[in-house]
Scaffold this motif. Sequence first.
Motif, mmCIF file in Angstrom:
data_model
loop_
_atom_site.group_PDB
_atom_site.id
_atom_site.type_symbol
_atom_site.label_atom_id
_atom_site.label_comp_id
_atom_site.label_asym_id
_atom_site.label_seq_id
_atom_site.Cartn_x
_atom_site.Cartn_y
_atom_site.Cartn_z
ATOM 1 N N THR A 121 27.769 76.596 -0.531
ATOM 2 C CA THR A 121 28.695 76.510 -1.662
ATOM 3 C C THR A 121 28.308 77.513 -2.740
ATOM 4 O O THR A 121 29.177 78.179 -3.311
ATOM 5 N N ALA A 122 27.030 77.653 -3.011
ATOM 6 C CA ALA A 122 26.563 78.593 -4.031
ATOM 7 C C ALA A 122 27.007 80.014 -3.713
ATOM 8 O O ALA A 122 27.475 80.743 -4.589
ATOM 9 N N ARG A 123 26.870 80.411 -2.460
ATOM 10 C CA ARG A 123 27.243 81.781 -2.081
ATOM 11 C C ARG A 123 28.749 82.015 -2.227
ATOM 12 O O ARG A 123 29.180 83.113 -2.567
ATOM 13 N N VAL A 124 29.541 80.982 -1.987
ATOM 14 C CA VAL A 124 30.988 81.102 -2.176
ATOM 15 C C VAL A 124 31.318 81.189 -3.665
ATOM 16 O O VAL A 124 32.128 82.020 -4.100
ATOM 17 N N VAL A 125 30.674 80.344 -4.460
ATOM 18 C CA VAL A 125 30.977 80.248 -5.889
ATOM 19 C C VAL A 125 30.653 81.549 -6.639
ATOM 20 O O VAL A 125 31.362 81.902 -7.580
ATOM 21 N N VAL A 126 29.601 82.251 -6.239
ATOM 22 C CA VAL A 126 29.255 83.485 -6.950
ATOM 23 C C VAL A 126 30.006 84.699 -6.406
ATOM 24 O O VAL A 126 29.811 85.813 -6.858
ATOM 25 N N ALA A 155 21.500 73.006 2.942
ATOM 26 C CA ALA A 155 22.416 73.952 3.590
ATOM 27 C C ALA A 155 23.798 73.934 2.934
ATOM 28 O O ALA A 155 24.396 74.995 2.717
ATOM 29 N N GLU A 156 24.312 72.751 2.612
ATOM 30 C CA GLU A 156 25.622 72.655 1.960
ATOM 31 C C GLU A 156 25.596 73.290 0.576
ATOM 32 O O GLU A 156 26.527 74.006 0.193
#
Length: 133
Positions: free
Chosen positions: A71-76, A66-67
């Motif tokens: 984070t992935a969705r924020v980074v892209v 989940a973390e």
Amino acid sequence: MARPARSVARLETQLRLERAAVDGRSYSVSARLDAVLDDGRHVVLLDDRGWSTSGPPGTSDRLTVAELEATARVVVGPDEPMPGRTRKEEAELHWSALADVLARAGIAATGAGLARLPHDVVLDERLLARVRR
């Protein structure tokens, strides 16, 4: 015979563990955002994203799916707004730029349409081996 129009079915961010300290204090992850077409093909939208983190021993051994997904969705993206822009304006620019990448590949899409698509995150085997279950 005319080729059927292709459309984007979903977005997919692929995460790859690039580096992890032996003692688990730090790790680096690369993130690649793809548009997955209705025929299953992938078009790379962003391939220059990722993050690193460090902390006490075992930091990289306490990761959760989940973390990593969050984070992935924020980074892209979309990114934080540039000075003088609102979050809405920055998001519109982000999604429009991704639609432009698809247009160059011959795929019609709108930024607003891309923003509404499902967004899956896929972890590579090395990351999966480190996540807390």
